[in-house]
Design a protein around this motif. Sequence first.
Motif, PDB file in Angstrom:
ATOM      1  N   ASP A  76       0.855  -1.183   0.000  1.00  0.00           N
ATOM      2  CA  ASP A  76       0.000   0.000   0.000  1.00  0.00           C
ATOM      3  C   ASP A  76       0.892   1.234   0.000  1.00  0.00           C
ATOM      4  N   GLY A  77       0.259   2.419  -0.019  1.00  0.00           N
ATOM      5  CA  GLY A  77       1.001   3.650  -0.247  1.00  0.00           C
ATOM      6  C   GLY A  77       2.151   3.910   0.705  1.00  0.00           C
ATOM      7  N   VAL A  78       1.933   3.701   1.999  1.00  0.00           N
ATOM      8  CA  VAL A  78       2.999   3.946   2.966  1.00  0.00           C
ATOM      9  C   VAL A  78       4.138   2.955   2.756  1.00  0.00           C
ATOM     10  N   GLN A  79       3.797   1.742   2.374  1.00  0.00           N
ATOM     11  CA  GLN A  79       4.824   0.727   2.118  1.00  0.00           C
ATOM     12  C   GLN A  79       5.621   1.045   0.851  1.00  0.00           C
ATOM     13  N   ILE A  80       4.976   1.672  -0.115  1.00  0.00           N
ATOM     14  CA  ILE A  80       5.693   2.121  -1.319  1.00  0.00           C
ATOM     15  C   ILE A  80       6.775   3.112  -0.932  1.00  0.00           C
ATOM     16  N   LEU A  81       6.405   4.077  -0.111  1.00  0.00           N
ATOM     17  CA  LEU A  81       7.366   5.086   0.332  1.00  0.00           C
ATOM     18  C   LEU A  81       8.511   4.433   1.102  1.00  0.00           C
ATOM     19  N   SER A  82       8.196   3.512   1.988  1.00  0.00           N
ATOM     20  CA  SER A  82       9.232   2.846   2.782  1.00  0.00           C
ATOM     21  C   SER A  82      10.215   2.104   1.890  1.00  0.00           C
ATOM     22  N   ARG A  83       9.701   1.390   0.890  1.00  0.00           N
ATOM     23  CA  ARG A  83      10.593   0.644  -0.007  1.00  0.00           C
ATOM     24  C   ARG A  83      11.471   1.587  -0.818  1.00  0.00           C
ATOM     25  N   ALA A  84      10.879   2.679  -1.305  1.00  0.00           N
ATOM     26  CA  ALA A  84      11.655   3.639  -2.092  1.00  0.00           C
ATOM     27  C   ALA A  84      12.778   4.253  -1.260  1.00  0.00           C
ATOM     28  N   VAL A  85      12.503   4.525   0.011  1.00  0.00           N
ATOM     29  CA  VAL A  85      13.522   5.087   0.898  1.00  0.00           C
ATOM     30  C   VAL A  85      14.631   4.069   1.144  1.00  0.00           C
ATOM     31  N   LEU A  86      14.267   2.816   1.375  1.00  0.00           N
ATOM     32  CA  LEU A  86      15.264   1.759   1.608  1.00  0.00           C
ATOM     33  C   LEU A  86      16.187   1.576   0.414  1.00  0.00           C
ATOM     34  N   GLU A  87      15.648   1.734  -0.792  1.00  0.00           N
ATOM     35  CA  GLU A  87      16.425   1.514  -2.015  1.00  0.00           C
ATOM     36  C   GLU A  87      17.009   2.810  -2.582  1.00  0.00           C
ATOM     37  N   LYS A  88      16.969   3.837  -1.804  1.00  0.00           N
ATOM     38  CA  LYS A  88      17.341   5.164  -2.281  1.00  0.00           C
ATOM     39  C   LYS A  88      18.713   5.205  -2.963  1.00  0.00           C
ATOM     40  N   LYS A  89      19.691   4.490  -2.403  1.00  0.00           N
ATOM     41  CA  LYS A  89      21.045   4.526  -2.954  1.00  0.00           C
ATOM     42  C   LYS A  89      21.246   3.540  -4.099  1.00  0.00           C
ATOM     43  N   ASN A  90      20.280   2.689  -4.329  1.00  0.00           N
ATOM     44  CA  ASN A  90      20.364   1.718  -5.418  1.00  0.00           C
ATOM     45  C   ASN A  90      18.962   1.525  -5.986  1.00  0.00           C
ATOM     46  N   VAL A  91      18.399   2.606  -6.503  1.00  0.00           N
ATOM     47  CA  VAL A  91      16.999   2.606  -6.916  1.00  0.00           C
ATOM     48  C   VAL A  91      16.748   1.606  -8.046  1.00  0.00           C
ATOM     49  N   GLN A  92      15.660   0.855  -7.911  1.00  0.00           N
ATOM     50  CA  GLN A  92      15.280  -0.140  -8.904  1.00  0.00           C
ATOM     51  C   GLN A  92      14.153   0.366  -9.806  1.00  0.00           C
ATOM     52  N   ALA A  93      13.328   1.276  -9.286  1.00  0.00           N
ATOM     53  CA  ALA A  93      12.163   1.757 -10.013  1.00  0.00           C
ATOM     54  C   ALA A  93      12.481   3.024 -10.799  1.00  0.00           C
ATOM     55  N   ASP A  94      11.671   3.250 -11.833  1.00  0.00           N
ATOM     56  CA  ASP A  94      11.738   4.492 -12.594  1.00  0.00           C
ATOM     57  C   ASP A  94      10.672   5.479 -12.123  1.00  0.00           C
ATOM     58  N   VAL A  95       9.526   4.946 -11.706  1.00  0.00           N
ATOM     59  CA  VAL A  95       8.401   5.766 -11.263  1.00  0.00           C
ATOM     60  C   VAL A  95       7.866   5.223  -9.944  1.00  0.00           C
ATOM     61  N   ILE A  96       7.552   6.125  -9.032  1.00  0.00           N
ATOM     62  CA  ILE A  96       6.897   5.778  -7.765  1.00  0.00           C
ATOM     63  C   ILE A  96       5.451   6.260  -7.867  1.00  0.00           C
ATOM     64  N   LEU A  97       4.493   5.338  -7.830  1.00  0.00           N
ATOM     65  CA  LEU A  97       3.080   5.660  -8.057  1.00  0.00           C
ATOM     66  C   LEU A  97       2.248   5.248  -6.850  1.00  0.00           C
ATOM     67  N   GLU A 266      -3.974  11.286  -5.241  1.00  0.00           N
ATOM     68  CA  GLU A 266      -2.877  10.346  -5.476  1.00  0.00           C
ATOM     69  C   GLU A 266      -1.943  10.873  -6.560  1.00  0.00           C
ATOM     70  N   GLY A 267      -0.654  10.655  -6.350  1.00  0.00           N
ATOM     71  CA  GLY A 267       0.324  11.140  -7.299  1.00  0.00           C
ATOM     72  C   GLY A 267       1.343  10.098  -7.695  1.00  0.00           C
ATOM     73  N   ALA A 268       2.065  10.410  -8.756  1.00  0.00           N
ATOM     74  CA  ALA A 268       3.164   9.576  -9.237  1.00  0.00           C
ATOM     75  C   ALA A 268       4.346  10.487  -9.534  1.00  0.00           C
ATOM     76  N   GLY A 269       5.553   9.993  -9.287  1.00  0.00           N
ATOM     77  CA  GLY A 269       6.729  10.817  -9.495  1.00  0.00           C
ATOM     78  C   GLY A 269       7.897  10.032 -10.066  1.00  0.00           C
ATOM     79  N   LEU A 270       8.830  10.750 -10.661  1.00  0.00           N
ATOM     80  CA  LEU A 270      10.035  10.164 -11.232  1.00  0.00           C
ATOM     81  C   LEU A 270      11.036   9.855 -10.129  1.00  0.00           C
ATOM     82  N   ALA A 271      11.457   8.603 -10.043  1.00  0.00           N
ATOM     83  CA  ALA A 271      12.415   8.207  -9.015  1.00  0.00           C
ATOM     84  C   ALA A 271      13.760   8.887  -9.263  1.00  0.00           C
ATOM     85  N   LYS A 272      14.346   9.390  -8.193  1.00  0.00           N
ATOM     86  CA  LYS A 272      15.656  10.021  -8.328  1.00  0.00           C
ATOM     87  C   LYS A 272      16.676   8.974  -8.744  1.00  0.00           C
TER      88      LYS A 272
END
Length: 346
Positions: A76-97, A266-272
């Motif tokens: 769910d949404g909060v878990q999306i944010l948590s995963r993106a933060v964990l992978e911040k230095k080695n991002v796997q995704a192109d878009v976070i939605l 709800e929003g979607a953004g480009l992963a850094k």
Amino acid sequence: MKKHIFTLSSISLFTISLFTVLSGCSKKAAVSEERLKEVVVYTYDSFCSDWGPGNALAQKFTEKTGLKLTLVDCGDGVQILSRAVLEKKNVQADVILGLDNNLAQKAEDSDILEPYKPAGIEAIPEQLTASLGKSNLLTPFDFAPFAMIFDTASGIQPPHKLNDLAKPEYAKKIILMNPRTSTPGLGFAAWTYSVFGDDYKGFWKALKPNILTMAPSWSAGYGLFTNGEAPLVCSYTTSAAYHYEYDKTDRYQALIFTDGHVMQVEGAGLAKNAPNKEGGKLFLDFLISEEAQNELPLTQWMIPANKNVQPPKSFLDGTPVPVKILDYDVKKVNDIIEDIMSILSE
């Protein structure tokens, strides 16, 4: 609206792990070339479920761009944010939605997104874009007011305002979502704060005996509701339209409360540092296009953000409109989550 990894358009997640583990200049170049043919999107379970918009959007996006689309279910949404933060230095995704107006500031503070203004953004009302911040980190793609959905076959009288939910007749009759993991859970917490202000603790203490469960996600909670576990569940005004359209029934009603409702955007953004930044931009352009937005009402069960898209009559007929939309301090809402969870654990 809102559990596995779903593979779309004959896409394999093998490319993600391959990209991560391979080393050596020649291998990296080969993987990079292949990776640029794929766009990876982190999202939530209902978006990429069989009945969600994911399959249709993936097919249309591939037809339009020639790129494969992989949707990764993060829960769910909060878990999306948590995963993106964990992978911040080695991002796997192109878009976070799937990050909403209650998570936008956290996403900005976490530095996981890169500014991007999609083509066609002028079709999105300024009020929606402003709710996700002024930095172009998140682009709105849908919205809807939160509401309690009521089973009229339950034999009990419906509540008419938020404070009614704390009445003894609703003991163990309410399903909510965990605000630590779910955007509807966070949205309900925001709703209580917007109505009760600093008296929110008293409301939650009175509400506690009436909560059957705090589900980890919207999908899990709404599934319990439709299985008849409880007659009240936190969802959206648009959820009633689903039953109106597919079940051909008005049994499940979105209740309009006299003290007002809060909105989810709800929003979607480009992963850094996205592996396929240009592909991610193309997907964000596509997501707010009329072609993509027309898929949302009868699959996502949310209101399209593109003002040029008119939802079908059945969707509009089944969706009540709140008289009052409430405003609140998002930072304060995030601060009260631990207080709420502490009350519930006592």
